[in-house]
Write a protein that holds these residues in place. Structure first.
Motif, PDB file in Angstrom:
ATOM      1  N   ILE A   1       0.833  -1.202   0.000  1.00 30.51           N
ATOM      2  CA  ILE A   1       0.000   0.000   0.000  1.00 30.51           C
ATOM      3  C   ILE A   1       0.867   1.251   0.000  1.00 30.51           C
ATOM      4  CG2 ILE A   1      -1.687   1.345   1.327  1.00 30.51           C
ATOM      5  CD1 ILE A   1      -2.802  -1.314   2.358  1.00 30.51           C
ATOM      6  N   SER A   2       0.562   2.177  -0.898  1.00 31.87           N
ATOM      7  CA  SER A   2       1.258   3.460  -0.945  1.00 31.87           C
ATOM      8  C   SER A   2       0.350   4.481  -1.625  1.00 31.87           C
ATOM      9  CB  SER A   2       2.583   3.330  -1.701  1.00 31.87           C
ATOM     10  OG  SER A   2       3.266   4.567  -1.732  1.00 31.87           O
ATOM     11  N   GLY A   3      -0.484   5.171  -0.835  1.00 30.81           N
ATOM     12  CA  GLY A   3      -1.423   6.134  -1.401  1.00 30.81           C
ATOM     13  C   GLY A   3      -0.748   7.449  -1.746  1.00 30.81           C
ATOM     14  N   ARG A   4      -1.341   8.178  -2.657  1.00 29.76           N
ATOM     15  CA  ARG A   4      -0.823   9.495  -3.011  1.00 29.76           C
ATOM     16  C   ARG A   4      -1.975  10.446  -3.304  1.00 29.76           C
ATOM     17  NH1 ARG A   4       0.895  10.413  -8.855  1.00 29.76           N
ATOM     18  NH2 ARG A   4      -0.417   9.061 -10.117  1.00 29.76           N
ATOM     19  N   ALA A   5      -1.706  11.714  -3.130  1.00 30.51           N
ATOM     20  CA  ALA A   5      -2.723  12.736  -3.359  1.00 30.51           C
ATOM     21  C   ALA A   5      -2.814  13.061  -4.843  1.00 30.51           C
ATOM     22  CB  ALA A   5      -2.392  13.992  -2.561  1.00 30.51           C
ATOM     23  N   ASN A   6      -4.015  13.469  -5.267  1.00 31.01           N
ATOM     24  CA  ASN A   6      -4.189  13.992  -6.614  1.00 31.01           C
ATOM     25  C   ASN A   6      -4.182  15.516  -6.532  1.00 31.01           C
ATOM     26  OD1 ASN A   6      -4.588  14.167  -9.332  1.00 31.01           O
ATOM     27  ND2 ASN A   6      -6.619  13.206  -9.349  1.00 31.01           N
ATOM     28  N   TYR A   7      -3.557  16.133  -7.492  1.00 27.72           N
ATOM     29  CA  TYR A   7      -3.550  17.594  -7.575  1.00 27.72           C
ATOM     30  C   TYR A   7      -4.056  17.992  -8.951  1.00 27.72           C
ATOM     31  CZ  TYR A   7      -0.768  17.769  -3.307  1.00 27.72           C
ATOM     32  OH  TYR A   7      -0.340  17.648  -2.012  1.00 27.72           O
ATOM     33  N   ILE A   8      -4.940  18.980  -8.974  1.00 30.82           N
ATOM     34  CA  ILE A   8      -5.503  19.427 -10.229  1.00 30.82           C
ATOM     35  C   ILE A   8      -5.510  20.949 -10.269  1.00 30.82           C
ATOM     36  CG2 ILE A   8      -7.018  17.450 -10.673  1.00 30.82           C
ATOM     37  CD1 ILE A   8      -7.969  18.599  -8.108  1.00 30.82           C
ATOM     38  N   THR A   9      -5.467  21.479 -11.469  1.00 28.60           N
ATOM     39  CA  THR A   9      -5.553  22.929 -11.639  1.00 28.60           C
ATOM     40  C   THR A   9      -6.985  23.284 -12.012  1.00 28.60           C
ATOM     41  OG1 THR A   9      -3.252  23.107 -12.340  1.00 28.60           O
ATOM     42  CG2 THR A   9      -4.703  24.933 -12.905  1.00 28.60           C
ATOM     43  N   GLU A  10      -7.667  23.965 -11.112  1.00 29.91           N
ATOM     44  CA  GLU A  10      -9.037  24.431 -11.347  1.00 29.91           C
ATOM     45  C   GLU A  10      -9.117  25.909 -11.018  1.00 29.91           C
ATOM     46  OE1 GLU A  10     -11.884  20.537 -10.772  1.00 29.91           O
ATOM     47  OE2 GLU A  10     -11.602  21.819  -9.035  1.00 29.91           O
TER      48      GLU A  10
ATOM     49  N   LYS B   1      -5.812  27.625 -10.394  1.00 26.10           N
ATOM     50  CA  LYS B   1      -5.070  27.393  -9.163  1.00 26.10           C
ATOM     51  C   LYS B   1      -4.836  25.901  -8.972  1.00 26.10           C
ATOM     52  CE  LYS B   1      -5.425  28.185  -4.147  1.00 26.10           C
ATOM     53  NZ  LYS B   1      -6.302  28.716  -3.063  1.00 26.10           N
ATOM     54  N   LEU B   2      -3.594  25.541  -8.651  1.00 22.57           N
ATOM     55  CA  LEU B   2      -3.277  24.147  -8.355  1.00 22.57           C
ATOM     56  C   LEU B   2      -3.791  23.808  -6.968  1.00 22.57           C
ATOM     57  CD1 LEU B   2      -1.760  21.568  -9.311  1.00 22.57           C
ATOM     58  CD2 LEU B   2       0.219  22.409  -8.043  1.00 22.57           C
ATOM     59  N   GLN B   3      -4.626  22.762  -6.887  1.00 23.41           N
ATOM     60  CA  GLN B   3      -5.274  22.437  -5.629  1.00 23.41           C
ATOM     61  C   GLN B   3      -5.273  20.932  -5.393  1.00 23.41           C
ATOM     62  OE1 GLN B   3      -9.065  24.797  -4.938  1.00 23.41           O
ATOM     63  NE2 GLN B   3      -8.840  25.169  -7.130  1.00 23.41           N
ATOM     64  N   LEU B   4      -5.415  20.568  -4.128  1.00 26.67           N
ATOM     65  CA  LEU B   4      -5.559  19.164  -3.755  1.00 26.67           C
ATOM     66  C   LEU B   4      -6.945  18.675  -4.164  1.00 26.67           C
ATOM     67  CD1 LEU B   4      -4.388  16.713  -2.025  1.00 26.67           C
ATOM     68  CD2 LEU B   4      -5.744  17.654  -0.157  1.00 26.67           C
ATOM     69  N   GLY B   5      -6.998  17.561  -4.844  1.00 24.83           N
ATOM     70  CA  GLY B   5      -8.279  16.988  -5.237  1.00 24.83           C
ATOM     71  C   GLY B   5      -8.890  16.176  -4.116  1.00 24.83           C
ATOM     72  N   LEU B   6     -10.192  16.308  -3.927  1.00 27.33           N
ATOM     73  CA  LEU B   6     -10.914  15.558  -2.899  1.00 27.33           C
ATOM     74  C   LEU B   6     -12.119  14.816  -3.457  1.00 27.33           C
ATOM     75  CD1 LEU B   6     -10.978  18.053   0.128  1.00 27.33           C
ATOM     76  CD2 LEU B   6      -9.721  15.899   0.010  1.00 27.33           C
TER      77      LEU B   6
ATOM     78  N   GLY C   1     -14.924  13.235  -6.357  1.00 32.71           N
ATOM     79  CA  GLY C   1     -14.910  12.444  -7.579  1.00 32.71           C
ATOM     80  C   GLY C   1     -14.241  11.096  -7.377  1.00 32.71           C
ATOM     81  N   ASN C   2     -14.510  10.171  -8.300  1.00 33.88           N
ATOM     82  CA  ASN C   2     -13.974   8.814  -8.198  1.00 33.88           C
ATOM     83  C   ASN C   2     -12.459   8.769  -8.134  1.00 33.88           C
ATOM     84  OD1 ASN C   2     -16.675   8.253 -10.154  1.00 33.88           O
ATOM     85  ND2 ASN C   2     -16.314   6.760  -8.517  1.00 33.88           N
ATOM     86  N   LYS C   3     -11.812   9.760  -8.742  1.00 35.05           N
ATOM     87  CA  LYS C   3     -10.361   9.782  -8.764  1.00 35.05           C
ATOM     88  C   LYS C   3      -9.810  11.028  -8.063  1.00 35.05           C
ATOM     89  CE  LYS C   3      -9.974   7.002 -12.995  1.00 35.05           C
ATOM     90  NZ  LYS C   3      -8.904   6.005 -12.793  1.00 35.05           N
ATOM     91  N   ALA C   4     -10.594  11.607  -7.149  1.00 31.36           N
ATOM     92  CA  ALA C   4     -10.198  12.835  -6.454  1.00 31.36           C
ATOM     93  C   ALA C   4      -9.757  13.883  -7.464  1.00 31.36           C
ATOM     94  CB  ALA C   4      -9.091  12.561  -5.444  1.00 31.36           C
ATOM     95  N   GLN C   5     -10.500  13.966  -8.578  1.00 30.59           N
ATOM     96  CA  GLN C   5     -10.095  14.807  -9.694  1.00 30.59           C
ATOM     97  C   GLN C   5     -10.664  16.219  -9.633  1.00 30.59           C
ATOM     98  OE1 GLN C   5     -12.370  12.370  -9.871  1.00 30.59           O
ATOM     99  NE2 GLN C   5     -13.851  12.670 -11.533  1.00 30.59           N
ATOM    100  N   HIS C   6     -11.329  16.553  -8.529  1.00 30.57           N
ATOM    101  CA  HIS C   6     -11.886  17.901  -8.386  1.00 30.57           C
ATOM    102  C   HIS C   6     -11.602  18.431  -6.987  1.00 30.57           C
ATOM    103  CE1 HIS C   6     -13.901  17.815 -12.226  1.00 30.57           C
ATOM    104  NE2 HIS C   6     -14.438  16.643 -11.936  1.00 30.57           N
ATOM    105  N   ALA C   7     -11.439  19.754  -6.913  1.00 23.20           N
ATOM    106  CA  ALA C   7     -11.189  20.407  -5.626  1.00 23.20           C
ATOM    107  C   ALA C   7     -12.466  20.915  -4.986  1.00 23.20           C
ATOM    108  CB  ALA C   7     -10.207  21.566  -5.803  1.00 23.20           C
ATOM    109  N   ASP C   8     -13.574  20.934  -5.737  1.00 21.04           N
ATOM    110  CA  ASP C   8     -14.852  21.355  -5.172  1.00 21.04           C
ATOM    111  C   ASP C   8     -15.919  20.338  -5.551  1.00 21.04           C
ATOM    112  OD1 ASP C   8     -15.630  21.872  -7.807  1.00 21.04           O
ATOM    113  OD2 ASP C   8     -15.368  24.037  -7.637  1.00 21.04           O
ATOM    114  N   LEU C   9     -17.184  20.690  -5.354  1.00 15.35           N
ATOM    115  CA  LEU C   9     -18.268  19.733  -5.578  1.00 15.35           C
ATOM    116  C   LEU C   9     -18.804  19.772  -7.005  1.00 15.35           C
ATOM    117  CD1 LEU C   9     -20.219  19.958  -2.202  1.00 15.35           C
ATOM    118  CD2 LEU C   9     -18.313  18.474  -2.865  1.00 15.35           C
ATOM    119  N   THR C  10     -18.145  20.481  -7.883  1.00 16.49           N
ATOM    120  CA  THR C  10     -18.428  20.494  -9.327  1.00 16.49           C
ATOM    121  C   THR C  10     -19.866  20.889  -9.655  1.00 16.49           C
ATOM    122  OG1 THR C  10     -19.040  18.145  -9.553  1.00 16.49           O
ATOM    123  CG2 THR C  10     -16.695  18.681  -9.649  1.00 16.49           C
ATOM    124  N   VAL C  11     -20.446  21.790  -8.865  1.00 14.92           N
ATOM    125  CA  VAL C  11     -21.817  22.229  -9.135  1.00 14.92           C
ATOM    126  C   VAL C  11     -21.910  22.846 -10.522  1.00 14.92           C
ATOM    127  CG1 VAL C  11     -23.645  23.822  -8.442  1.00 14.92           C
ATOM    128  CG2 VAL C  11     -22.388  22.532  -6.701  1.00 14.92           C
TER     129      VAL C  11
END
Length: 481
Positions: free
Chosen positions: A241-250, A253-258, A260-270
């Protein structure tokens, strides 16, 4: 009968970020926890065991008349059926947020026909599907006449982009003690392409059934530093096991993803949801999703115009408030001996190394789309049973695997965000089905565990080696969450 009192702190001051004062300098509220329950999300916990367990406001929403009114407005916008006059289409996936997220959960997808045993399914001639279909070229690029999502629904007079069908393959297996099980995996085919007829050998297709909208507010308030610390420490070579964070530019701004299925968004994508799923234009996505496609011409022939935005930013923030203000179901049956045994098995199988039991929210809570600060959500102890990190879930089970070949931010096709488990045991009661994993291939929690490969392989094998009694106890524990 209430058996104990849990005291917690509620953040009040937006301007200073400090707690509202009483004689001791703190505002301390009492939460009475019914016997047999346990807090899942601090101030956001609700004590429900019913079809509306996901779709009930947290008590803190009622503390402010403005929040309560905006929550109701957001709830209405989430559930209201969109029509042509309300901006629906020309092509779309769902006709409202609630059409795919019934009761803020997972609407039963049409991937399964009948009882989901030997049936076929998909978009089909019957129409609504409650699922997303991502399509890309095999090199990751999009097709010129399509976007990232196949819009399999359309308004009258306009052609949908295509239709999905699925054929299920089945393979039988058995636990070491002889108890049989069966796994199934999908074979997808897209037909009725509105423009180019794309060859299967040129196509990657990833199907997603809706996520449960449970714990969205506490998730958005999570202390990002804690997630990054988990990523730095999430290395258990003895279990692979070796988890890693996803980072996306939204939003530039480069932000930590939380989310979505792949932590591909930094907000709730409304905003994205209104645009991509419903075809509803807004300030962030002012163009129609089929801009430049034949459907735009067909829409104009019907007299449609596309000059004005279909929903305002304030309305979308109300939807964001609704999502973040939803309560999180409390754990149930926590004193049941079998559930307690199942919890021990959960730890024995090392499930907790990815499905992290306890996290914390940042002191200032979360921030809505237009900057409204939800300080009520700050400084909470929560139990999402997720580290919100990416993990390799393997590529080869039964000759296939959970690799969907779809890249999202830093996430590769075989990497998925650890699914939060809070509220998972109420999905059948809320939505009438027990389909799990990103595409619903698992028909129950046992099958979901057996699909774990890669970094989940060790836990799956520990689960398989348990006695039938202990396996059933672990499942009963999951159903208590």
């Amino acid at each position: 009968m209430m058996n104990h009192i849990v005291r917690y702190l509620a953040l009040f001051s937006i301007a200073t970020g400090i707690y509202a004062c009483d004689d001791d300098g703190l505002d301390v509220r009492d939460v009475e926890v019914p016997d047999g329950y346990a807090l899942s999300a601090g101030i956001s916990t609700v004590f429900l065991n019913s079809p509306v367990a996901y779709d009930t406001r947290a008590d803190w929403i009622a503390s402010d008349a403005d929040y309560a009114a905006r929550f109701r407005d957001g709830d209405g916008l989430y559930d209201d059926t969109r029509t042509i006059s309300g901006g629906l289409g020309p092509v779309y996936v769902g006709y409202s947020c609630g059409s795919c997220h019934l009761n803020a959960g997972r609407t039963k997808p049409s991937l399964w026909n009948g009882e989901g045993i030997y049936g076929e399914g998909g978009s089909g001639p019957s129409g609504f599907s409650a699922m997303l279909v991502y399509i890309t070229r095999r090199n990751g690029a999009f097709f010129q006449n399509y976007g990232r999502v196949l819009h399999n629904q359309s308004i009258y007079g306009v052609k949908p982009e295509g239709k999905l069908s699925v054929k299920w393959h089945y393979e039988d297996g058995a636990f070491p003690d002889g108890e049989p099980y069966q796994l199934c995996y999908p074979e997808y085919t897209i037909t009725e392409w509105y423009a180019d007829s794309i060859r299967p050998e040129d196509l990657f297709c990833s199907v997603r059934i809706p996520l449960r909208h449970v714990g969205m507010g506490p998730m958005m308030a999570i202390d990002r530093h804690e997630i990054e610390q988990l990523a730095a420490k999430s290395n258990y070579p003895e279990y692979g096991i070796s988890g890693r964070a996803n980072y996306i530019t939204e939003k530039g701004k480069l932000q930590l993803g939380l989310s979505g299925n792949k932590a591909q968004h930094a907000d709730l994508t409304v905003e994205l949801g209104f645009s991509s799923d419903l075809g509803v234009t807004n300030s962030r996505y002012p163009e129609e999703i089929c801009e430049g496609q034949l459907q735009m011409q067909e829409g104009r022939m019907m007299g449609l115009t596309y000059e004005q935005l279909d929903i305002g930013a304030e309305d979308m923030e109300d939807v964001d408030l609704y999502l973040q203000g939803l309560g999180v179901p409390a754990r149930r049956n926590v004193n049941d001996p079998t559930v307690k045994r199942g919890e021990q098995m959960f730890y024995q199988a090392k499930c907790h190394l990815c499905h992290t039991v306890t996290l914390h929210t940042q002191p200032r809570g979360s921030t809505l789309l237009l900057g409204t600060q939800l300080t009520w959500l700050g400084s909470q102890t929560i139990h999402p049973y997720s580290d919100y990190l990416l993990h390799d879930m393997g590529s080869e089970i039964m000759g296939v695997g959970l690799n969907d070949n779809y890249v999202s931010g830093l996430a590769r096709g075989n990497e998925w965000r650890t699914t939060p488990l809070w509220g998972i045991g109420l999905q059948e009661k809320v939505n009438g089905h027990t389909y799990f994993l990103h595409d619903g291939r698992a028909r129950n929690l046992t099958e979901a565990i057996l699909w774990h490969g890669g970094e989940g392989e060790a836990s799956k094998n520990l689960f398989k080696q348990m006695s039938k009694e202990d396996r059933n106890a672990l499942i009963q524990f999951l159903n208590s969450l």
